[in-house]
Design a protein around this motif. Structure first.
Motif, PDB file in Angstrom:
ATOM      1  N   ALA A 146       0.840  -1.198   0.000  1.00 18.88           N
ATOM      2  CA  ALA A 146       0.000   0.000   0.000  1.00 18.88           C
ATOM      3  C   ALA A 146       0.873   1.245   0.000  1.00 18.88           C
ATOM      4  CB  ALA A 146      -0.907  -0.009   1.230  1.00 18.88           C
ATOM      5  N   LEU A 147       2.105   1.120   0.527  1.00 20.23           N
ATOM      6  CA  LEU A 147       3.034   2.244   0.561  1.00 20.23           C
ATOM      7  C   LEU A 147       3.703   2.477  -0.790  1.00 20.23           C
ATOM      8  CD1 LEU A 147       4.663   1.783   4.077  1.00 20.23           C
ATOM      9  CD2 LEU A 147       2.437   2.694   3.426  1.00 20.23           C
ATOM     10  N   SER A 148       3.375   1.662  -1.789  1.00 17.98           N
ATOM     11  CA  SER A 148       3.801   1.970  -3.154  1.00 17.98           C
ATOM     12  C   SER A 148       3.072   3.203  -3.682  1.00 17.98           C
ATOM     13  CB  SER A 148       3.514   0.787  -4.083  1.00 17.98           C
ATOM     14  OG  SER A 148       4.281  -0.347  -3.731  1.00 17.98           O
ATOM     15  N   ASP A 149       1.889   3.463  -3.154  1.00 17.89           N
ATOM     16  CA  ASP A 149       1.086   4.612  -3.584  1.00 17.89           C
ATOM     17  C   ASP A 149       1.129   5.768  -2.599  1.00 17.89           C
ATOM     18  OD1 ASP A 149       0.266   3.136  -5.780  1.00 17.89           O
ATOM     19  OD2 ASP A 149      -1.600   2.471  -4.852  1.00 17.89           O
ATOM     20  N   ARG A 150       1.336   5.469  -1.319  1.00 16.85           N
ATOM     21  CA  ARG A 150       1.230   6.492  -0.282  1.00 16.85           C
ATOM     22  C   ARG A 150       2.308   6.275   0.773  1.00 16.85           C
ATOM     23  NH1 ARG A 150      -0.377  11.517   1.493  1.00 16.85           N
ATOM     24  NH2 ARG A 150       0.871  11.478   3.376  1.00 16.85           N
ATOM     25  N   ALA A 151       3.206   7.246   0.942  1.00 20.89           N
ATOM     26  CA  ALA A 151       4.251   7.142   1.963  1.00 20.89           C
ATOM     27  C   ALA A 151       3.687   7.418   3.348  1.00 20.89           C
ATOM     28  CB  ALA A 151       5.371   8.128   1.657  1.00 20.89           C
ATOM     29  N   ILE A 152       4.373   6.888   4.363  1.00 19.22           N
ATOM     30  CA  ILE A 152       3.978   7.162   5.742  1.00 19.22           C
ATOM     31  C   ILE A 152       5.218   7.576   6.534  1.00 19.22           C
ATOM     32  CG2 ILE A 152       2.035   5.553   5.679  1.00 19.22           C
ATOM     33  CD1 ILE A 152       3.730   3.592   7.324  1.00 19.22           C
ATOM     34  N   PRO A 153       5.042   8.319   7.620  1.00 21.62           N
ATOM     35  CA  PRO A 153       6.186   8.694   8.444  1.00 21.62           C
ATOM     36  C   PRO A 153       6.760   7.494   9.189  1.00 21.62           C
ATOM     37  CG  PRO A 153       4.140   9.355   9.508  1.00 21.62           C
ATOM     38  CD  PRO A 153       3.768   8.858   8.146  1.00 21.62           C
ATOM     39  N   LEU A 154       8.030   7.593   9.540  1.00 19.70           N
ATOM     40  CA  LEU A 154       8.784   6.605  10.310  1.00 19.70           C
ATOM     41  C   LEU A 154       9.102   5.332   9.525  1.00 19.70           C
ATOM     42  CD1 LEU A 154       7.187   6.885  13.872  1.00 19.70           C
ATOM     43  CD2 LEU A 154       9.078   8.190  12.864  1.00 19.70           C
ATOM     44  N   GLN A 155       8.680   5.251   8.271  1.00 21.75           N
ATOM     45  CA  GLN A 155       9.113   4.177   7.376  1.00 21.75           C
ATOM     46  C   GLN A 155       9.471   4.779   6.017  1.00 21.75           C
ATOM     47  OE1 GLN A 155       7.450   0.076   7.488  1.00 21.75           O
ATOM     48  NE2 GLN A 155       5.816   0.952   8.725  1.00 21.75           N
ATOM     49  N   ALA A 161      11.384   2.764  -1.318  1.00 24.31           N
ATOM     50  CA  ALA A 161      11.707   1.558  -2.083  1.00 24.31           C
ATOM     51  C   ALA A 161      10.468   0.983  -2.759  1.00 24.31           C
ATOM     52  CB  ALA A 161      12.348   0.514  -1.168  1.00 24.31           C
ATOM     53  N   LYS A 162       9.339   0.979  -2.053  1.00 22.31           N
ATOM     54  CA  LYS A 162       8.117   0.432  -2.641  1.00 22.31           C
ATOM     55  C   LYS A 162       7.563   1.344  -3.740  1.00 22.31           C
ATOM     56  CE  LYS A 162       7.914  -3.439  -0.448  1.00 22.31           C
ATOM     57  NZ  LYS A 162       8.078  -4.715  -1.182  1.00 22.31           N
ATOM     58  N   HIS A 163       7.769   2.654  -3.627  1.00 26.17           N
ATOM     59  CA  HIS A 163       7.441   3.543  -4.744  1.00 26.17           C
ATOM     60  C   HIS A 163       8.305   3.188  -5.963  1.00 26.17           C
ATOM     61  CE1 HIS A 163       4.969   6.051  -2.183  1.00 26.17           C
ATOM     62  NE2 HIS A 163       4.777   6.910  -3.162  1.00 26.17           N
ATOM     63  N   ALA A 164       9.579   2.910  -5.717  1.00 22.87           N
ATOM     64  CA  ALA A 164      10.475   2.546  -6.813  1.00 22.87           C
ATOM     65  C   ALA A 164      10.058   1.228  -7.457  1.00 22.87           C
ATOM     66  CB  ALA A 164      11.913   2.451  -6.294  1.00 22.87           C
ATOM     67  N   VAL A 165       9.617   0.271  -6.635  1.00 26.72           N
ATOM     68  CA  VAL A 165       9.140  -1.007  -7.171  1.00 26.72           C
ATOM     69  C   VAL A 165       7.941  -0.790  -8.087  1.00 26.72           C
ATOM     70  CG1 VAL A 165       8.004  -3.178  -6.542  1.00 26.72           C
ATOM     71  CG2 VAL A 165      10.041  -2.430  -5.306  1.00 26.72           C
ATOM     72  N   LYS A 166       7.037   0.074  -7.692  1.00 28.23           N
ATOM     73  CA  LYS A 166       5.873   0.368  -8.534  1.00 28.23           C
ATOM     74  C   LYS A 166       6.306   0.985  -9.864  1.00 28.23           C
ATOM     75  CE  LYS A 166       1.496   2.944  -8.660  1.00 28.23           C
ATOM     76  NZ  LYS A 166       1.778   3.557  -9.994  1.00 28.23           N
ATOM     77  N   GLY A 167       7.206   1.967  -9.818  1.00 26.51           N
ATOM     78  CA  GLY A 167       7.668   2.593 -11.052  1.00 26.51           C
ATOM     79  C   GLY A 167       8.348   1.601 -11.971  1.00 26.51           C
ATOM     80  N   SER A 246      -4.443   4.430  -1.174  1.00 26.67           N
ATOM     81  CA  SER A 246      -4.208   4.954  -2.521  1.00 26.67           C
ATOM     82  C   SER A 246      -5.162   6.108  -2.842  1.00 26.67           C
ATOM     83  CB  SER A 246      -4.386   3.833  -3.549  1.00 26.67           C
ATOM     84  OG  SER A 246      -4.204   4.312  -4.860  1.00 26.67           O
ATOM     85  N   LEU A 247      -6.424   5.946  -2.495  1.00 25.28           N
ATOM     86  CA  LEU A 247      -7.407   7.003  -2.761  1.00 25.28           C
ATOM     87  C   LEU A 247      -7.100   8.263  -1.967  1.00 25.28           C
ATOM     88  CD1 LEU A 247     -10.718   4.906  -2.813  1.00 25.28           C
ATOM     89  CD2 LEU A 247      -9.494   5.888  -4.774  1.00 25.28           C
ATOM     90  N   SER A 248      -6.615   8.105  -0.737  1.00 26.43           N
ATOM     91  CA  SER A 248      -6.293   9.273   0.074  1.00 26.43           C
ATOM     92  C   SER A 248      -5.176  10.090  -0.566  1.00 26.43           C
ATOM     93  CB  SER A 248      -5.898   8.845   1.484  1.00 26.43           C
ATOM     94  OG  SER A 248      -4.630   8.216   1.491  1.00 26.43           O
ATOM     95  N   GLU A 249      -4.222   9.412  -1.192  1.00 23.94           N
ATOM     96  CA  GLU A 249      -3.131  10.114  -1.871  1.00 23.94           C
ATOM     97  C   GLU A 249      -3.629  10.806  -3.136  1.00 23.94           C
ATOM     98  OE1 GLU A 249       0.725  11.430  -2.949  1.00 23.94           O
ATOM     99  OE2 GLU A 249      -0.215  10.832  -1.059  1.00 23.94           O
ATOM    100  N   THR A 250      -4.612  10.199  -3.806  1.00 21.07           N
ATOM    101  CA  THR A 250      -5.124  10.757  -5.061  1.00 21.07           C
ATOM    102  C   THR A 250      -6.002  11.972  -4.828  1.00 21.07           C
ATOM    103  OG1 THR A 250      -5.066   8.563  -6.085  1.00 21.07           O
ATOM    104  CG2 THR A 250      -6.458  10.228  -7.140  1.00 21.07           C
TER     105      THR A 250
END
Length: 388
Positions: A146-155, A161-167, A246-250
């Motif tokens: 889920a963090l491929s679409d939306r980053a969170i603090p403290l991770q 890295a998961k954003h990079a995996v998605k790209g 994902s929707l919250s980020e969009t």
């Protein structure tokens, strides 16, 4: 050209990070469904025990010790699959690890090492698998988050890295489709899962980490992975919480920033007093379990994920409910847009008769309060006023 994939019981499946959590759940589920397995991880003993367990239950599994950060090691895994089973039908890039802590307090070498596993592990596995998948077709499945679409603090490093995996996954998919390659490329996006994720993560916090609820069972992710192995699908969210991320980020990224700053920074520190323990950032850290058992409530099902995997059944159910609702309205079982109570303005002549009747019956003295407007008049005018 329509892309078709083999059923699970006719596939040779390679799984990285196979000795715990999602990888372990996927290996066991695939073995139960008759797949031929090639399993890899860094823990030699845990791999051996898992393969013995699968073969004891009548399954087919071989293993190869490898670190996904080493491309040569993953090429050896691919060669083992070809040597023992004649090819590869599905490759699952699952291995991953996290770091809990503020970005400024995370050593650069730890940050780099996380990328070696979480991002370069996916790249290395994909490059090792593609020549074999191009030959006979098949599925490449990358486990994102889920963090491929939306980053969170403290991770932060894990989110990056998961954003990079998605790209990487999205770009690779387009290139393969442009080549008309008979390869399905899927990104799996789980929400928080009850695995050894927290135990295996490097912890730079002052307390034990804890993933926020809702938390889902690892078998749900395994089911989604095996669905993607049989059915070409672009991506799959595991748990409705993943889709909401994902929707919250969009639609409201800034509002989500504020909410997460005030909640997740505290929630992820709520795992109890910090204890001395190892982690899996640089090496294996005691594998062999699918679940950590740290969460009070774990969701064993996800209607949203089921709806993604079976869209036609979901559409049929929605249509069926619509037909039933229409029939109920047509038969008068349910009122349609008609208020139950309406106010009808009294006819002037009837109002006069009402006042006379009230006077004849002695109701003329009924008032509301001291020197108030008579009740019959307040009722007819729909207001109450008090006289001086």
């Amino acid at each position: 050209m329509r892309l078709t994939l083999k059923p699970i019981d006719a596939q040779t499946i390679v799984i990285t990070g196979a000795t715990s959590g999602i990888g372990l759940a996927t290996a066991r589920m695939a073995a139960q469904r008759g797949a031929r397995l090639v399993l890899t991880a860094r823990d030699r003993d845990a791999l051996g025990r898992l393969c013995e367990e699968i073969r004891a239950d009548g399954g087919d599994a071989v293993h190869c010790v490898a670190d996904v950060a080493d491309p040569a090691a993953l090429k050896q895994v691919a060669d083992l699959a070809v040597r023992t089973h004649g090819g590869i039908d599905c490759w699952v890039n699952n291995a991953g690890v996290s770091i809990y802590g503020r970005i400024e307090e995370t050593p650069v070498e730890d940050h780099r090492r996380l990328f070696e596993t979480d991002y370069w592990g996916v790249v290395n596995g994909s490059i090792a698998a593609l020549p074999h998948l191009r030959r006979n077709g098949g599925a490449l499945i990358n486990v994102g988050s889920a963090l491929s679409d939306r980053a969170i603090p403290l991770q932060g490093p894990y989110s990056a890295a998961k954003h990079a995996v998605k790209g990487f996954t999205d770009a690779l998919r387009m290139e393969l489709e442009a080549d008309d390659a008979h390869i399905s490329v899927t990104l799996i996006k789980p929400a928080a899962i009850d695995t050894l994720y927290e135990e295996h993560a490097r912890n730079l916090l002052e307390s034990e980490p804890l993933n926020p609820a809702p938390v889902y069972a690892p078998e749900l992710v395994a089911k989604a992975i095996l669905h993607a192995a049989e059915h070409p699908v672009r991506d799959l969210y595991v748990g409705s919480a993943a889709k909401l991320f994902s929707l919250s980020e969009t639609f409201m990224p800034r509002l989500t920033d504020y909410a997460m700053e005030r909640t997740l920074t505290r929630w992820q520190r709520a795992g109890g007093p910090k204890r001395q323990r190892g982690d899996a950032l640089y090496g294996p850290a005691g594998d062999g379990r699918t679940r950590a058992g740290r969460h009070r409530f774990v969701r064993e099902t996800s209607l949203y994920t089921e709806a993604q995997m079976h869209p036609w059944i979901s559409a049929a159910l929605v249509a069926g409910f619509g037909v039933l609702a229409g029939a109920a309205i047509a038969r008068g079982w349910v009122r349609s847009g008609e208020p139950r109570h309406t106010w009808h303005e009294p006819h002037p002549d009837r109002a006069v008769e009402r006042r006379r009747g009230d006077a004849d019956l002695g109701y003329g003295r009924r008032t509301l309060g001291h020197n108030a407007k008579p009740a019959w008049l307040a009722t007819s005018e729909r207001e109450v006023t008090f006289r001086e």
